[in-house]
Scaffold this active site. Structure first.
Site, short mmCIF file in Angstrom:
data_model
loop_
_atom_site.label_atom_id
_atom_site.label_comp_id
_atom_site.label_asym_id
_atom_site.label_seq_id
_atom_site.Cartn_x
_atom_site.Cartn_y
_atom_site.Cartn_z
N GLU A 117 0.81 -1.20 0.00
CA GLU A 117 0.00 0.00 0.00
C GLU A 117 0.85 1.26 0.00
O GLU A 117 1.90 1.31 0.64
CB GLU A 117 -0.90 0.01 1.24
CG GLU A 117 -1.90 -1.12 1.17
CD GLU A 117 -2.72 -1.24 2.44
OE1 GLU A 117 -3.95 -1.28 2.33
OE2 GLU A 117 -2.15 -1.31 3.52
N CYS A 124 3.55 8.44 0.76
CA CYS A 124 3.95 7.58 1.87
C CYS A 124 4.18 6.18 1.29
O CYS A 124 3.26 5.58 0.75
CB CYS A 124 2.82 7.60 2.89
SG CYS A 124 3.12 6.59 4.34
N CYS A 175 5.34 -6.33 8.80
CA CYS A 175 6.39 -5.79 9.64
C CYS A 175 6.65 -6.76 10.78
O CYS A 175 5.73 -7.42 11.26
CB CYS A 175 5.96 -4.43 10.20
SG CYS A 175 7.21 -3.62 11.22
N CYS A 228 4.62 -3.52 17.09
CA CYS A 228 4.13 -2.39 17.88
C CYS A 228 2.62 -2.58 18.11
O CYS A 228 1.87 -2.83 17.18
CB CYS A 228 4.39 -1.06 17.18
SG CYS A 228 6.14 -0.74 16.93
N CYS A 261 -0.25 -0.64 16.04
CA CYS A 261 -0.13 -0.51 14.59
C CYS A 261 -0.80 -1.67 13.85
O CYS A 261 -0.63 -2.84 14.21
CB CYS A 261 1.34 -0.44 14.22
SG CYS A 261 1.62 -0.32 12.45
N GLU A 284 9.29 -1.56 8.53
CA GLU A 284 10.30 -0.79 9.24
C GLU A 284 11.49 -0.62 8.27
O GLU A 284 12.19 -1.58 7.96
CB GLU A 284 10.73 -1.55 10.51
CG GLU A 284 12.01 -1.06 11.17
CD GLU A 284 12.01 0.44 11.51
OE1 GLU A 284 10.96 1.00 11.80
OE2 GLU A 284 13.11 1.03 11.46
N SER A 332 9.91 7.37 15.71
CA SER A 332 8.62 7.13 16.34
C SER A 332 8.85 6.86 17.82
O SER A 332 9.22 5.76 18.20
CB SER A 332 7.94 5.93 15.68
OG SER A 332 7.74 6.22 14.31
N LEU A 333 8.64 7.88 18.61
CA LEU A 333 8.93 7.76 20.04
C LEU A 333 7.71 7.17 20.76
O LEU A 333 7.80 6.13 21.41
CB LEU A 333 9.30 9.13 20.61
CG LEU A 333 9.85 9.13 22.03
CD1 LEU A 333 11.21 8.46 22.09
CD2 LEU A 333 9.96 10.56 22.58
N ASN A 334 6.59 7.87 20.63
CA ASN A 334 5.29 7.33 21.07
C ASN A 334 5.11 7.12 22.58
O ASN A 334 4.10 6.58 23.01
CB ASN A 334 4.97 6.01 20.35
CG ASN A 334 4.89 6.20 18.85
OD1 ASN A 334 4.69 7.31 18.38
ND2 ASN A 334 5.06 5.14 18.11
N ASN A 358 -4.96 6.45 15.44
CA ASN A 358 -6.00 5.93 14.55
C ASN A 358 -6.25 4.49 14.94
O ASN A 358 -5.36 3.65 14.76
CB ASN A 358 -5.51 5.94 13.09
CG ASN A 358 -5.27 7.34 12.58
OD1 ASN A 358 -6.12 8.21 12.74
ND2 ASN A 358 -4.11 7.56 12.00
N CYS A 361 -2.00 6.81 9.22
CA CYS A 361 -0.83 6.25 9.90
C CYS A 361 -1.20 4.99 10.67
O CYS A 361 -2.16 4.99 11.44
CB CYS A 361 -0.30 7.22 10.94
SG CYS A 361 0.55 8.60 10.29
N1 SAH Z 1 8.20 1.52 11.07
C1 SAH Z 1 8.36 2.93 10.87
C2 SAH Z 1 7.49 3.52 9.78
C3 SAH Z 1 6.05 3.07 9.72
S1 SAH Z 1 4.92 3.73 10.89
C4 SAH Z 1 8.17 3.67 12.17
O1 SAH Z 1 7.77 3.06 13.15
O2 SAH Z 1 8.45 4.85 12.22
C5 SAH Z 1 4.77 5.42 10.52
C6 SAH Z 1 4.23 6.23 11.70
O3 SAH Z 1 2.87 5.88 12.00
C7 SAH Z 1 5.00 5.99 12.98
O4 SAH Z 1 5.32 7.20 13.59
C8 SAH Z 1 4.04 5.21 13.84
O5 SAH Z 1 4.30 5.42 15.20
C9 SAH Z 1 2.71 5.76 13.39
N2 SAH Z 1 1.61 4.88 13.70
C10 SAH Z 1 1.60 3.53 13.73
N3 SAH Z 1 0.40 3.08 14.07
C11 SAH Z 1 -0.40 4.16 14.25
C12 SAH Z 1 -1.77 4.33 14.59
N4 SAH Z 1 -2.56 3.28 14.78
N5 SAH Z 1 -2.25 5.58 14.66
C13 SAH Z 1 -1.46 6.65 14.42
N6 SAH Z 1 -0.18 6.55 14.07
C14 SAH Z 1 0.35 5.32 14.00
#
Ligand code: SAH
Length: 387
Positions: A97, A115, A122, A126, A129, A170, A229-231, A318, A361
């Site tokens: 995608e 994107c 992956c 996480c 995701c 990733e 992606s710190l989160n 999301n 995302c």
């Molecule tokens: N693996 C890489 C790139 C893919 S994810 C990474 O982790 O950076 C791209 C972005 O989407 C990341 O910042 C991730 O934290 C965010 N993301 C993943 N799942 C999400 C969700 N359900 N809602 C919002 N953002 C999300």
């Protein structure tokens, strides 16, 4: 593959012009002719200009979602793959995608960000995701990554200003091919995307970031955009959400980012923070986050005019399928952003685009593969339509 295997015609997808010319001269085709063919495919969008010829994976799904800044387009390309791990159930392809996201900048100019996916699925697991739910099926080749840009530009007909590796996968689990794809995408005789307009986003693989640090010393690569992606604001929460944090924790991430800042002349690194209600959105999280960001705000190495060392991007969560958490409300997001700003941080709030088409995302995951979750893992294929 030896050159003899793909002699005449030769696909330039996933090759820089220099590499393409090398392939061509090895089979007796001149450099000038090779360049002409290369440009016909990558600049003019032709599919055949001998000795160059490409095969485009079919676009099997396409969804449009109108928004304030324009129409977000998600498209799915189907790559044949007889070795697919679900081949015994009649799925012998990989769907990937890509999303074209319109943005209107401060100067009111409209740009489009593509994107791209770097893997099918992956491996990193996480928790928030969607793609992670698929597991890893395989990594993409540089050619398959560049083909996503080609499809956006020449099939969808959208001029692409920026490319972000924020689709499925990733990038640092597939770094060789991702870097090769970037070499192709920045080739002046091909896609010609400026290095500064390309961003790799990572979960925080410190070994991969070390490699980028080396690469930055090489001409051209200094401008490559980076996002982390710190989160989360502390290791306890982060390790729960992102298993990778058990290997490289937030201190390790801070260390490497500070080293990177030094070699990149103070260019900012985007810190992404997916805001999940009840998980990482409390006042104490804002305070911890500000403390973690602190070293980035004072930047002695900053080149003139180069802004902040760290830029925080708050992404409202999301909900993935079967999500235990809801999306944050507008108020919850506002509140968290305001709190961070009061703590002196430079915050960007990302507007959610494409949520309805599962193109936002963390919502990318192949529909066909998703069905896997609804079937018992047996070798007959009865369950496949059972969703
Ligand atoms: N693996 C890489 C790139 C893919 S994810 C990474 O982790 O950076 C791209 C972005 O989407 C990341 O910042 C991730 O934290 C965010 N993301 C993943 N799942 C999400 C969700 N359900 N809602 C919002 N953002 C999300």
């Amino acid at each position: 593959m030896t050159i003899a295997d793909d002699i005449n015609p030769i696909s330039p997808m996933g090759l820089t012009l220099a590499a393409y010319q090398e392939h061509c001269t090895a089979v007796g085709i001149g450099r000038g002719k090779a360049k002409e063919a290369y440009k016909a495919i990558l600049c003019d969008g032709q599919m055949e200009s001998l000795p160059a010829k490409i095969e485009m994976p079919a676009v099997v799904t396409r969804q449009e979602e109108p928004g304030d800044e324009g129409i977000t387009i998600k498209f799915v390309q189907r790559l044949p793959n007889p070795e697919h791990r679900l081949a015994d159930r009649g799925i012998d392809f990989d769907d990937i995608e890509s999303v074209i996201i319109p943005m209107i900048g401060r100067s009111k100019r409209k740009t489009h960000t593509l994107c791209v996916s770097s893997q099918v699925g992956c491996a990193l697991g996480c928790d928030f995701c969607e793609t992670a739910q698929m597991g890893l099926i395989r990594s993409l080749t540089a050619a398959e990554i560049v083909a996503q840009w080609w499809a956006a530009k020449f099939i969808e007909g959208v001029h692409i200003d920026n490319i972000v590796f924020m689709g499925m996968g990733e990038p640092m689990d597939n770094l060789d091919e991702v870097l090769l794809a970037i070499e192709c995408l920045t080739d002046h005789n091909g896609a010609n995307i400026p290095m500064a307009s390309i961003t790799i986003s990572t979960v925080g693989r410190v070994d991969g970031l070390e490699r980028i640090k080396e690469l930055v010393q090489v001409r051209g690569w200094k401008r490559l955009g980076l996002a982390l992606s710190l989160n989360a604001s502390n290791d306890e929460v982060r390790s729960k959400l992102m298993p990778i944090n058990k290997k490289w924790n937030m201190q390790a991430l801070q260390d490497i980012l500070l080293e990177l800042r030094e070699v990149r002349g103070g260019r900012k690194i985007m810190i992404e923070y997916v805001l999940i209600p009840g998980v990482n959105d409390a006042d104490e999280h804002a305070i911890e986050l500000a403390a973690w960001m602190q070293p980035f705000s004072k930047d002695p190495t900053r080149e003139k005019g180069k802004g902040h060392g760290g830029l925080l991007n708050i992404i409202p969560y999301n909900p993935r399928r079967d999500s235990p958490w809801p999306a944050p409300t507008e108020e919850q997001t506002d509140q968290f952003v305001t709190r961070l700003m009061k703590l002196g941080l430079f915050v960007n709030r990302r507007r959610t685009k494409g949520r309805d088409s599962m193109a936002a995302c963390g919502q990318l995951g192949t529909a066909e593969i998703r069905k896997r979750k609804f079937v018992p893992m047996t070798s007959n294929n009865q369950g496949l339509d059972a969703k």
